[in-house]
Motif scaffolding. Structure first.
Motif, short mmCIF file in Angstrom:
data_model
loop_
_atom_site.label_atom_id
_atom_site.label_comp_id
_atom_site.label_asym_id
_atom_site.label_seq_id
_atom_site.Cartn_x
_atom_site.Cartn_y
_atom_site.Cartn_z
N PRO A 107 0.81 -1.32 0.07
CA PRO A 107 0.05 0.07 0.03
C PRO A 107 1.09 1.30 0.14
CG PRO A 107 -0.07 -1.11 2.34
CD PRO A 107 0.77 -1.87 1.31
N TYR A 108 2.08 1.17 0.30
CA TYR A 108 2.97 2.22 0.26
C TYR A 108 3.83 2.63 -0.86
CZ TYR A 108 6.40 -1.36 1.32
OH TYR A 108 7.01 -2.38 1.10
N CYS A 109 3.61 1.64 -1.88
CA CYS A 109 4.45 1.53 -2.86
C CYS A 109 4.19 2.23 -4.21
CB CYS A 109 5.01 0.19 -3.39
SG CYS A 109 6.05 -0.11 -4.98
N GLY B 254 12.99 -4.30 -9.16
CA GLY B 254 11.85 -4.43 -9.57
C GLY B 254 10.74 -3.61 -8.83
N GLY B 255 9.34 -3.86 -8.69
CA GLY B 255 8.81 -5.23 -8.75
C GLY B 255 9.56 -6.11 -7.89
N THR B 256 9.63 -7.52 -7.92
CA THR B 256 10.20 -8.66 -7.34
C THR B 256 11.00 -9.62 -8.33
OG1 THR B 256 8.24 -8.43 -5.55
CG2 THR B 256 9.56 -10.53 -5.43
N ALA C 248 15.32 -9.38 -4.08
CA ALA C 248 14.66 -10.92 -3.56
C ALA C 248 13.80 -10.24 -2.59
CB ALA C 248 15.74 -11.75 -3.18
N ASN C 249 12.65 -10.84 -2.67
CA ASN C 249 11.81 -10.65 -1.53
C ASN C 249 11.61 -12.05 -0.64
OD1 ASN C 249 11.36 -8.18 -3.11
ND2 ASN C 249 9.23 -8.31 -2.69
N PRO C 250 11.52 -11.48 0.83
CA PRO C 250 11.02 -12.73 1.62
C PRO C 250 9.90 -13.42 1.19
CG PRO C 250 11.90 -10.96 2.83
CD PRO C 250 11.78 -10.32 1.45
N ALA D 124 13.83 -6.82 3.36
CA ALA D 124 13.41 -7.33 4.50
C ALA D 124 12.25 -6.33 5.02
CB ALA D 124 14.40 -7.46 5.75
N GLN D 125 12.64 -5.08 5.05
CA GLN D 125 11.70 -4.08 5.37
C GLN D 125 11.63 -4.00 7.07
OE1 GLN D 125 11.72 -2.42 2.79
NE2 GLN D 125 11.47 -3.87 1.25
N SER D 126 11.32 -4.92 7.55
CA SER D 126 10.94 -4.86 9.14
C SER D 126 11.44 -6.24 9.80
CB SER D 126 9.91 -4.24 9.33
OG SER D 126 9.53 -4.31 10.76
N GLY E 176 1.45 -4.40 4.78
CA GLY E 176 0.73 -5.21 3.67
C GLY E 176 1.76 -6.16 3.10
N ARG E 177 2.82 -6.43 3.66
CA ARG E 177 3.97 -7.26 3.15
C ARG E 177 3.23 -8.89 3.13
NH1 ARG E 177 7.98 -5.23 0.46
NH2 ARG E 177 9.12 -6.91 1.14
N VAL E 178 3.85 -9.49 2.05
CA VAL E 178 3.27 -10.97 2.00
C VAL E 178 4.17 -11.96 2.90
CG1 VAL E 178 2.69 -10.61 -0.30
CG2 VAL E 178 4.93 -11.68 0.31
N VAL F 36 20.47 -5.56 2.85
CA VAL F 36 19.15 -5.71 3.35
C VAL F 36 18.55 -4.28 3.49
CG1 VAL F 36 17.87 -6.18 5.47
CG2 VAL F 36 19.48 -7.61 4.85
N ASP F 37 17.37 -4.12 2.73
CA ASP F 37 16.32 -2.91 2.86
C ASP F 37 15.54 -3.23 4.27
OD1 ASP F 37 17.23 -1.89 0.31
OD2 ASP F 37 15.25 -2.50 -0.57
N LEU F 38 15.44 -2.00 5.08
CA LEU F 38 14.88 -1.93 6.30
C LEU F 38 14.18 -0.43 5.97
CD1 LEU F 38 14.73 -3.77 8.51
CD2 LEU F 38 16.08 -1.86 9.78
N LEU G 66 9.85 5.55 6.02
CA LEU G 66 8.54 5.44 5.10
C LEU G 66 7.97 6.94 4.76
CD1 LEU G 66 6.30 3.49 4.07
CD2 LEU G 66 5.14 3.96 6.34
N THR G 67 7.90 6.97 3.50
CA THR G 67 7.23 8.17 3.06
C THR G 67 5.93 7.84 2.28
OG1 THR G 67 8.25 7.96 1.10
CG2 THR G 67 9.27 9.42 2.64
N LEU G 68 4.81 8.81 2.48
CA LEU G 68 3.80 8.50 1.85
C LEU G 68 3.65 9.08 0.44
CD1 LEU G 68 1.07 9.59 4.79
CD2 LEU G 68 2.03 7.18 3.96
C1 LIG Z 1 12.42 -1.04 -5.60
S1 LIG Z 1 11.76 -1.09 -4.02
C2 LIG Z 1 11.45 -2.83 -4.01
C3 LIG Z 1 12.16 -3.88 -3.44
C4 LIG Z 1 11.33 -5.26 -3.32
N1 LIG Z 1 10.34 -5.35 -4.26
C5 LIG Z 1 11.01 -5.24 -1.65
O1 LIG Z 1 9.75 -4.52 -1.95
O2 LIG Z 1 11.28 -5.69 -1.01
C6 LIG Z 1 13.33 -0.72 -3.06
C7 LIG Z 1 12.96 -0.36 -1.83
O3 LIG Z 1 12.56 0.77 -1.48
C8 LIG Z 1 11.99 0.96 -0.26
N2 LIG Z 1 10.65 1.78 -0.31
C9 LIG Z 1 9.52 1.40 -1.24
N3 LIG Z 1 8.48 2.37 -0.97
C10 LIG Z 1 8.91 3.17 -0.14
C11 LIG Z 1 8.34 4.20 0.75
N4 LIG Z 1 7.10 4.46 0.55
N5 LIG Z 1 8.98 4.81 1.83
C12 LIG Z 1 10.32 4.53 1.95
N6 LIG Z 1 10.85 3.21 1.43
C13 LIG Z 1 10.44 2.76 0.37
C14 LIG Z 1 11.69 -0.10 0.46
O4 LIG Z 1 12.70 -0.53 1.41
C15 LIG Z 1 12.25 -1.13 -0.99
O5 LIG Z 1 12.77 -2.41 -0.56
#
Ligand SMILES: C[S@@+](CC[C@H](N)C(=O)[O-])C[C@H]1O[C@@H](n2cnc3c(N)ncnc32)[C@H](O)[C@@H]1O
Ligand code: SF4
Length: 401
Positions: free
Chosen positions: A37-39, A85-87, A119-121, A144-146, A156-158, A180-182, A214-216
């Motif tokens: 929902p944030y993407c 991606g995407g994933t 890669a997504n978990p 990972a995100q969190s 809303g992660r899977v 690792v993305d957090l 996290l940004t909206l």
């Molecule tokens: C290209 S995205 C996608 C990576 C992958 N599909 C995932 O979701 O794990 C790269 C990173 O941007 C970050 N991201 C995406 N939307 C965001 C948002 N609204 N605010 C802050 N970070 C965001 C997340 O940490 C994400 O892993």
């Protein structure tokens, strides 16, 4: 829109690039199991995943896209590849191996070229990461995100926190280097909760971290129905905590959001921040390509099916424009100032083909406001400038008449 004629791009112009920048390749794979929902990235729901036929059709489109673009980058070595991606981990190791061999057949990848895959978990079965390694991927970026189940649900992660941990452990077992993305400042997150997540992350010892607040974003589900988020003060305390814990753990903050242990910086992203060139293929991918007298930007068709049709017909590019001479100082500074150490000033001329005087006004104002470090050889934010980066970057915008 078809690829412009090379002769048009090579004609005389006002820029004088003495050498072309390093060239990276970005490949976009636009599907996810579910849209978060944030993407606001170009990602489209494919609840059943991608089957063999679907991935082959997409790889065919990527090949056609690349072939049409080759005249623009003829003979230039590729310094890094990023499959994002995407994933991308919805694609099997076999599909990624096919993709990489298509790329290698057409592009001279530099020896030791960094090849990252996102890669997504929760999107792969056991041993898939080893398969990517065998296919030629050298670096994994794990979203990972969190490490909090409640936060992951709110996002809303899977996947849950255990699956995030399992993915990072599998990355560690298969790769010498990975990221690792957090995200932080999440719905319901507290400082204490973040500290506990960091305990879990530190135990996994990833060599590289990307930490994003996290940004909206406009046009997302969260923008339409915003969740309750930590306030500005708490978010800033969280960033301080992240900084302190990263420094204590040996991760150096080398860019606004990027932290690395020695030898593990991301070459691909460094090339963006150093205003290098990149060819982006795949749905919605962006490119920046330099020629002796101009810099070209391109975007590909965004919707995957339309992209595939257009790419197969030789016209994957939906939009392109030459960067205006007046916009180059800002574009350069916007990227370079994100780096904690900035860049050598000499890089400005190399990458833009402009004289250093084009940066002069912004540099003078940045120094006067204490936002730039006083160094005659570098363009680098001061501590204050790094905290107020938007203000600093804005000083390099073209003058309004
Ligand atoms: C290209 S995205 C996608 C990576 C992958 N599909 C995932 O979701 O794990 C790269 C990173 O941007 C970050 N991201 C995406 N939307 C965001 C948002 N609204 N605010 C802050 N970070 C965001 C997340 O940490 C994400 O892993
Ligand atoms: S998995 Fe990643 S790219 Fe896909 S929708 Fe979620 S944040 Fe966006």
């Amino acid at each position: 829109m078809s690829t412009p004629l090379l002769a048009t791009l090579m004609r005389e112009g006002t820029l004088q690039l003495t050498a072309l920048p390093p060239l990276a390749l970005y490949v976009h794979l636009p599907w996810c199991l579910r849209k978060c929902p944030y993407c606001d990235f170009n990602s489209h729901e494919a609840a059943q995943g991608i089957d063999a036929q679907g991935s082959q059709a997409y790889v065919d489109a990527l090949r056609a896209d690349l072939e049409a673009a080759l005249p623009l980058i003829w003979g230039r070595p590729v310094v890094s590849v990023f499959i994002g991606g995407g994933t991308p981990s919805l694609f099997t190791p076999e599909a990624i191996a096919t993709l990489l061999s298509e790329l290698r057949a057409r592009l001279p990848l530099e020896p030791g070229c960094e090849i990252t895959l996102e890669a997504n978990p929760g999107t792969f079965e056991r041993d898939r990461f080893r398969g990517y390694r065998a296919a030629g991927v050298t670096r994994l970026s794990v979203g990972a995100q969190s490490f909090s189940d409640a936060a992951l649900r709110a996002l809303g992660r899977v996947h849950d926190a255990d699956q995030a941990q399992a993915a990072v452990e599998e990355a560690r077992a298969a790769f010498d280097t990975f990221n690792v993305d957090l995200m932080y400042a999440l719905p319901g997150q507290t400082l204490q909760g973040l500290a506990q997540e960091l305990d879990r992350l530190e135990a996994l010892a990833p060599p590289h971290l990307s930490l994003y607040q996290l940004t909206l974003e406009p046009n997302t589900a969260f923008a339409r129905r915003p969740p309750e988020l930590p306030d500005v003060d708490l978010a800033s305390e969280m960033l301080d905590l992240l900084g302190a814990r990263a420094a204590a753990g040996g991760w150096q903050r080398y860019e606004v959001s990027a932290y690395a242990r020695t030898g593990h910086r991301c070459r691909h992203n460094l090339n963006y921040w150093e205003f290098g060139d990149y060819l982006g293929i795949g749905a919605g991918a962006h490119s920046k390509l330099s020629f002796p007298h101009r810099v070209l930007r391109q975007v590909r068709w965004r919707e995957p099916r339309q992209y595939q049709q257009q790419a197969m017909a030789g016209s994957a590019v939906s939009n392109q424009h030459e960067v205006a001479r007046a916009d180059l100082p800002f574009e350069f500074a916007m990227n370079a100032l994100r780096l904690r150490d900035g860049v050598a000033l000499a890089l400005f001329g190399e990458r833009t083909g402009l004289p250093l005087s084009a940066l002069q006004r912004g540099r003078e104002q940045g120094l006067a406001k204490g936002l730039l470090r006083d160094d005659a050889t570098r363009l680098q934010a001061s501590d204050k400038g790094f905290d107020f980066l938007n203000d600093l970057q804005a000083l390099f915008l073209p003058a309004r008449n």
